[in-house]
Design an enzyme around this catalytic site. Structure first.
Site, PDB file in Angstrom:
ATOM      1  N   GLN A   1       0.842  -0.873   0.392  1.00  0.00           N
ATOM      2  CA  GLN A   1       0.479   0.115  -0.145  1.00  0.00           C
ATOM      3  C   GLN A   1       1.105   0.831  -0.020  1.00  0.00           C
ATOM      4  O   GLN A   1       0.585   2.034   0.085  1.00  0.00           O
ATOM      5  CB  GLN A   1      -0.683   0.271   1.231  1.00  0.00           C
ATOM      6  CG  GLN A   1      -1.388  -0.773   1.429  1.00  0.00           C
ATOM      7  CD  GLN A   1      -2.560  -1.301   2.583  1.00  0.00           C
ATOM      8  OE1 GLN A   1      -3.600  -0.886   3.363  1.00  0.00           O
ATOM      9  NE2 GLN A   1      -1.732  -2.351   3.588  1.00  0.00           N
ATOM     10  N   ASN A   2       2.497   0.868   0.035  1.00  0.00           N
ATOM     11  CA  ASN A   2       3.012   2.351   0.119  1.00  0.00           C
ATOM     12  C   ASN A   2       3.108   3.172  -0.745  1.00  0.00           C
ATOM     13  O   ASN A   2       3.166   1.850  -2.049  1.00  0.00           O
ATOM     14  CB  ASN A   2       4.311   1.576   0.955  1.00  0.00           C
ATOM     15  CG  ASN A   2       4.173   1.130   1.931  1.00  0.00           C
ATOM     16  OD1 ASN A   2       3.114   1.083   2.682  1.00  0.00           O
ATOM     17  ND2 ASN A   2       4.819   0.301   2.975  1.00  0.00           N
TER      18      ASN A   2
ATOM     19  N   HIS B   1      -1.854   1.592  -4.119  1.00  0.00           N
ATOM     20  CA  HIS B   1      -1.696   2.763  -3.883  1.00  0.00           C
ATOM     21  C   HIS B   1      -0.954   4.059  -4.757  1.00  0.00           C
ATOM     22  O   HIS B   1      -0.737   5.159  -4.435  1.00  0.00           O
ATOM     23  CB  HIS B   1      -1.776   3.952  -2.284  1.00  0.00           C
ATOM     24  CG  HIS B   1      -3.148   2.779  -1.560  1.00  0.00           C
ATOM     25  ND1 HIS B   1      -2.525   2.432   0.082  1.00  0.00           N
ATOM     26  CD2 HIS B   1      -4.070   2.368  -1.334  1.00  0.00           C
ATOM     27  CE1 HIS B   1      -3.915   2.015  -0.017  1.00  0.00           C
ATOM     28  NE2 HIS B   1      -4.993   1.642  -1.118  1.00  0.00           N
TER      29      HIS B   1
ATOM     30  N   CYS C   1      -5.131  14.400 -19.337  1.00  0.00           N
ATOM     31  CA  CYS C   1      -5.089  14.008 -20.407  1.00  0.00           C
ATOM     32  C   CYS C   1      -4.687  11.618 -20.206  1.00  0.00           C
ATOM     33  O   CYS C   1      -4.227  11.918 -19.392  1.00  0.00           O
ATOM     34  CB  CYS C   1      -4.128  14.045 -21.730  1.00  0.00           C
ATOM     35  SG  CYS C   1      -2.425  13.547 -20.967  1.00  0.00           S
TER      36      CYS C   1
ATOM     37  N   CYS D   1       0.226  17.775 -22.801  1.00  0.00           N
ATOM     38  CA  CYS D   1      -0.827  18.275 -23.511  1.00  0.00           C
ATOM     39  C   CYS D   1      -1.349  19.612 -22.824  1.00  0.00           C
ATOM     40  O   CYS D   1      -1.857  20.707 -23.124  1.00  0.00           O
ATOM     41  CB  CYS D   1      -2.095  17.851 -23.372  1.00  0.00           C
ATOM     42  SG  CYS D   1      -2.711  17.465 -21.183  1.00  0.00           S
TER      43      CYS D   1
HETATM   44  P1  OAD Z   1      -1.234   2.995   8.891  1.00  0.00           P
HETATM   45  O1  OAD Z   1      -0.754   4.438   9.759  1.00  0.00           O
HETATM   46  O2  OAD Z   1      -2.520   3.576   9.229  1.00  0.00           O
HETATM   47  O3  OAD Z   1      -0.687   1.570   9.798  1.00  0.00           O
HETATM   48  C1  OAD Z   1       1.021   1.113  10.044  1.00  0.00           C
HETATM   49  C2  OAD Z   1       0.722   0.252  11.240  1.00  0.00           C
HETATM   50  O4  OAD Z   1       2.536  -0.355  11.322  1.00  0.00           O
HETATM   51  C3  OAD Z   1      -0.064   0.078  12.807  1.00  0.00           C
HETATM   52  O5  OAD Z   1      -0.340  -1.137  12.711  1.00  0.00           O
HETATM   53  C4  OAD Z   1       1.183  -0.263  13.842  1.00  0.00           C
HETATM   54  O6  OAD Z   1       1.406  -0.537  14.103  1.00  0.00           O
HETATM   55  C5  OAD Z   1       2.430  -0.381  12.662  1.00  0.00           C
HETATM   56  N1  OAD Z   1       3.890   0.281  12.848  1.00  0.00           N
HETATM   57  C6  OAD Z   1       4.264   0.664  12.819  1.00  0.00           C
HETATM   58  N2  OAD Z   1       5.849   0.833  13.364  1.00  0.00           N
HETATM   59  C7  OAD Z   1       6.212  -0.519  12.616  1.00  0.00           C
HETATM   60  C8  OAD Z   1       7.448  -0.842  12.385  1.00  0.00           C
HETATM   61  N3  OAD Z   1       8.817  -0.187  12.760  1.00  0.00           N
HETATM   62  N4  OAD Z   1       7.182  -2.741  12.100  1.00  0.00           N
HETATM   63  C9  OAD Z   1       5.977  -3.026  11.182  1.00  0.00           C
HETATM   64  N5  OAD Z   1       5.142  -2.427  11.599  1.00  0.00           N
HETATM   65  C10 OAD Z   1       5.141  -1.177  12.465  1.00  0.00           C
HETATM   66  O7  OAD Z   1      -0.898   2.139   7.496  1.00  0.00           O
HETATM   67  P2  OAD Z   1      -0.786   1.883   6.264  1.00  0.00           P
HETATM   68  O8  OAD Z   1      -1.932   0.649   7.459  1.00  0.00           O
HETATM   69  O9  OAD Z   1      -0.268   1.014   5.585  1.00  0.00           O
HETATM   70  O10 OAD Z   1      -3.613   6.052   1.861  1.00  0.00           O
HETATM   71  O11 OAD Z   1      -2.460   3.202   6.091  1.00  0.00           O
HETATM   72  C11 OAD Z   1      -3.023   2.404   4.904  1.00  0.00           C
HETATM   73  C12 OAD Z   1      -3.826   3.139   4.071  1.00  0.00           C
HETATM   74  O12 OAD Z   1      -3.889   4.654   5.084  1.00  0.00           O
HETATM   75  C13 OAD Z   1      -2.368   4.711   3.074  1.00  0.00           C
HETATM   76  O13 OAD Z   1      -1.671   3.205   1.924  1.00  0.00           O
HETATM   77  C14 OAD Z   1      -2.727   5.735   2.613  1.00  0.00           C
HETATM   78  C15 OAD Z   1      -3.666   5.592   4.069  1.00  0.00           C
HETATM   79  O14 OAD Z   1      -4.442   6.585   3.853  1.00  0.00           O
HETATM   80  C16 OAD Z   1      -2.858   5.541   1.022  1.00  0.00           C
HETATM   81  O15 OAD Z   1      -1.910   7.490   0.288  1.00  0.00           O
HETATM   82  C17 OAD Z   1      -3.658   5.807  -0.850  1.00  0.00           C
END
Ligand code: OAD
Length: 253
Positions: A102-103, A129, A140, A164
Site C-alpha cells: 500500500q506504500n 496506492h 490526458c 497537452c
Molecule cells: P497505518 O498508519 O494505518 O498503519 C501502520 C501500521 O504499522 C500500524 O499497525 C503500526 O502499528 C505499524 N507499525 C509501526 N511501526 C512499525 C514497525 N517498525 N514495524 C512494523 N509495523 C509497524 O498505515 P497503512 O495500514 O499502510 O493510503 O495505511 C493504509 C493506507 O492509509 C495508506 O496506504 C494510505 C493511508 O491513508 C494512501 O496513501 C492512499
C-alpha cells in the site's frame, strides 16, 4: 518477540509454495517514513480531506503539491531498512512470492535493486496506492516518473504535462478514488492462490487493500502478522509476531 511464534511462522513460510506479502506504512517506519495512524501518524497532524482527495487538489493544487513535495523530500532522504532488504533478498532467491504494498514510497524497489533484482514491474510487486515519484496528467492519459523537485511556491510553477500542457498531479490513489484495476485484480488472484499471507506493518483499516489478506485467509491460507501494535487482523491471525518489522523480517525470511 516470541521464539515460538517466530519458529511457527518460519515453518509455515518454508512449507508454502505460494506466499502473498502485504505491506503497509509500518514496513517503512524504521527507515524514517511516518505512518498514517497511531502516535506520530500523518493523519494526526494533517487532515486527509485537505490534502489527499481529488476535491482538495481541484481547490488548491499548490497546497497539495507542497505537501507531497515535502513527503517526497523526506522519502528521498530515507534508505531501505532491514525489513525491505530481507524481503528483497528472499524474493531474489525463491519463486512463488507476490509482494503487494500500500506504500507509495519506493523503498521495496530500492531494496530489490540493491539485492540485484528488478522489482519495478509487476507481477512481483503490486503497488495498490500508486507511487509518490510518479505523476499523471489531470487532462490526458499521460503518466510518467517525476524525479525533479517540484516548485510549489506558486500555481504557475507546478509541473505540466509534456503532451497537452495540463496540470500534473501525484500518481497516488486518493480517498474516494479507485485503485489500479490490474494491480488489484492481480493481488486478489495471488491471495486466493497462496498458502501463506504475511502481513507486515499495516493497520488493516483501508479497503479494498486490507481485504487482500482476508481473501487469502478465506481461501485457506495461514495468516502471519508482523506488527508491534494492534491491527484489524489480530483476531484472524494464525501467528502474531508483535515486534518491529526491521527486527523480525531478517529472522523470518
Ligand atoms: P497505518 O498508519 O494505518 O498503519 C501502520 C501500521 O504499522 C500500524 O499497525 C503500526 O502499528 C505499524 N507499525 C509501526 N511501526 C512499525 C514497525 N517498525 N514495524 C512494523 N509495523 C509497524 O498505515 P497503512 O495500514 O499502510 O493510503 O495505511 C493504509 C493506507 O492509509 C495508506 O496506504 C494510505 C493511508 O491513508 C494512501 O496513501 C492512499
Amino acid at each position: 518477540m516470541g521464539a515460538d511464534a517466530l519458529a511457527r511462522a518460519r515453518e509455515l513460510l518454508r512449507a508454502a509454495r505460494r506466499v502473498v506479502v502485504l505491506t503497509g506504512a509500518g514496513v517503512s517506519a524504521e527507515s524514517g517514513v511516518p505512518t498514517f495512524r497511531g502516535a506520530g501518524g500523518l493523519w494526526k497532524r494533517f487532515r486527509p480531506e485537505d490534502l489527499a482527495t481529488p476535491e482538495a487538489f481541484a481547490r488548491d493544487p499548490r497546497l497539495v503539491w507542497e505537501w507531497y513535495e515535502w513527503r517526497r523530500g523526506l522519502i528521498r532522504a530515507c534508505v531501505p531498512n532491514p525489513a525491505h532488504r530481507a524481503i528483497a533478498a528472499w524474493m531474489a532467491h525463491r519463486t512463488g512470492v507476490t509482494l503487494v504494498t500500500q506504500n507509495v514510497d519506493d523503498l521495496h524497489e530500492r531494496a530489490a535493486r540493491e539485492a540485484g533484482e528488478g522489482l519495478d514491474a509487476p507481477p512481483r510487486l503490486l503497488k495498490l496506492h500508486g507511487s509518490i515519484f510518479h505523476a499523471r496528467c489531470t487532462r490526458c492519459p499521460h503518466r510518467s516518473r517525476l524525479e525533479a523537485v517540484v516548485d510549489a511556491t506558486s500555481a504557475a510553477t507546478l509541473p505540466r504535462c509534456p503532451g497537452c500542457g495540463g496540470l500534473l498531479r501525484p500518481d497516488i490513489v486518493w480517498f474516494g478514488e479507485s485503485l489500479p484495476e490490474e494491480a488489484l485484480a492481480a493481488a486478489f488472484a495471488a491471495a486466493a492462490d497462496s498458502q501463506v499471507c504475511l502481513v507486515v506493518g499495516t493497520a488493516g483499516a483501508v479497503y479494498p487493500a486490507a481485504a487482500v489478506a482476508h481473501e487469502a485467509r478465506a481461501a485457506g491460507a495461514s495468516l502471519i502478522v508482523v506488527d508491534p501494535g494492534n491491527t484489524e487482523y489480530d483476531a484472524a491471525a494464525d501467528v502474531r509476531i508483535v515486534a518491529p518489522a526491521g527486527e523480525v523480517l531478517p529472522l523470518l525470511v
